[in-house]
Design a protein around this motif. Structure first.
Motif, PDB file in Angstrom:
ATOM      1  N   GLU A  28       0.832  -1.199   0.000  1.00 55.14           N
ATOM      2  CA  GLU A  28       0.000   0.000   0.000  1.00 55.14           C
ATOM      3  C   GLU A  28       0.871   1.256   0.000  1.00 55.14           C
ATOM      4  N   GLN A  29       0.367   2.290  -0.678  1.00 59.13           N
ATOM      5  CA  GLN A  29       1.131   3.530  -0.769  1.00 59.13           C
ATOM      6  C   GLN A  29       1.386   4.146   0.602  1.00 59.13           C
ATOM      7  N   SER A  30       0.461   3.939   1.539  1.00 57.64           N
ATOM      8  CA  SER A  30       0.642   4.484   2.883  1.00 57.64           C
ATOM      9  C   SER A  30       1.867   3.879   3.566  1.00 57.64           C
ATOM     10  N   ASP A  33       4.943   5.496   1.949  1.00 53.61           N
ATOM     11  CA  ASP A  33       5.125   6.862   2.449  1.00 53.61           C
ATOM     12  C   ASP A  33       5.702   6.855   3.860  1.00 53.61           C
TER      13      ASP A  33
END
Length: 250
Positions: A28-30, A33
Motif C-alpha cells: 500500500e502507498q501508505s 510513504d
C-alpha cells in the motif's frame, strides 16, 4: 545505526532531492510513504527508491537510490535490518537478497551495447557468455586472460568491461582507454595483459568511466569480477575448467 558510516560503506555521495519511491503491487502507498519518511535522509544522500514486500511477514524490502543498500524495514519504518535475508530450504540455505542482486545485475548487463565491450567469441554459436570487469595491471586478470582461448574452445564468449582499480585519474585508466580506443582492441588488450607496450590513445568519448561506475553499482570490489548470464557474480579468478563447472557446461 550510524548513517554516516552507512553512506561511506555504500559510496553514497552528495545531497540529493527526495524522489518519490515506487511501490510493488502488493504494498500500500501508505506503507511506502511511512517508510520513506522515516528512512530517507536527503542531506546524507540517502533516498528511498522502492519498497516491496519481503518473503518474511512484517518486513519490507527497501532499496535506497543511486546504488545504495537494500535493507529490511518494519511497516512504519521504525526499525530496519541491514544484511542479507536467507530462506531455509530442505537442501540448504538460499540467499534471497543475493538472488535479487543477481536479477538486477543481469538486467544491467543485458542493457549494455556490444560495441562498448571488448569481446572474445568462440567459433560458432556460443554455449554461454561471461562478462568480466577487468584491469590490465591486475595479476589475476592477466591470468584469467590466458584462459580465454580455453574458454572459447568450450564455447564460452568472454565480454570485457573496464574497471581501473585506481580510478579514472590513473595510469590504469589510460591503459584501458588505449585498449578500447585501439584499431584492434582485442590485440591491444592482450598485449597490455602480457605487459607489452601499447601506444597511449585516450579517445573521446570512451566508455571506461561509465563502466567503472557500473562496476561500483553492481558491487565490484576488485578484479577480475565475473558475471554470469544469470547475473551471479564470481569475485576473483577461476580457471577455465572451474568456470565451465560453475556455468554447468560439463
Amino acid at each position: 545505526m550510524n548513517f554516516r558510516a552507512l553512506r561511506s560503506m555504500f559510496a553514497l555521495l552528495g545531497a540529493l532531492s527526495l524522489p518519490s519511491a515506487w511501490a510493488a503491487d502488493n504494498v500500500e502507498q501508505s506503507v511506502v510513504d511511512a517508510i520513506s519518511k522515516k528512512l530517507a535522509m536527503p542531506a546524507m544522500g540517502l533516498n528511498v527508491e522502492s519498497v516491496s514486500a519481503s518473503p518474511l511477514p512484517g518486513l519490507y524490502e527497501v532499496q535506497f537510490a543511486d546504488g545504495g543498500p537494500l535493507v529490511y524495514a518494519t511497516e512504519k519504518g521504525d526499525f530496519f535490518v541491514l544484511g542479507d535475508l536467507y530462506a531455509v530450504k530442505g537442501d540448504g540455505f538460499v540467499n534471497l537478497a543475493e538472488q535479487r542482486r543477481d536479477g538486477e545485475r543481469r538486467a544491467k548487463m543485458e542493457a549494455l551495447k556490444a560495441e562498448d565491450m571488448i569481446v572474445f567469441s568462440p567459433e560458432g554459436k556460443p554455449r554461454a557468455h561471461i562478462t568480466v570487469f577487468t584491469d590490465v595491471t591486475c595479476f589475476y586478470c592477466q591470468k584469467l586472460h590466458r584462459e580465454v582461448p580455453a574458454l572459447n574452445k568450450q564455447g564460452v564468449e568472454v565480454r570485457y568491461l573496464a574497471y581501473p582499480r585506481a580510478g579514472t585519474d590513473s595510469d590504469g585508466y589510460r591503459k584501458l582507454a588505449s585498449a578500447w580506443c585501439a584499431d584492434n582492441p582485442q590485440d591491444a588488450l592482450t598485449r597490455l595483459k602480457q605487459k607489452e607496450p601499447v601506444e597511449e590513445k585516450v579517445c573521446t568519448p570512451n566508455p571506461i568511466a561509465a563502466q567503472y561506475q557500473l562496476g561500483q553499482e553492481v558491487g565490484v570490489r576488485g578484479t577480475p569480477a565475473i558475471i554470469t548470464e544469470s547475473g551471479q557474480m564470481i569475485p576473483g579468478y577461476q580457471s577455465a575448467d572451474e568456470l565451465i563447472g560453475t556455468l554447468g557446461l560439463n
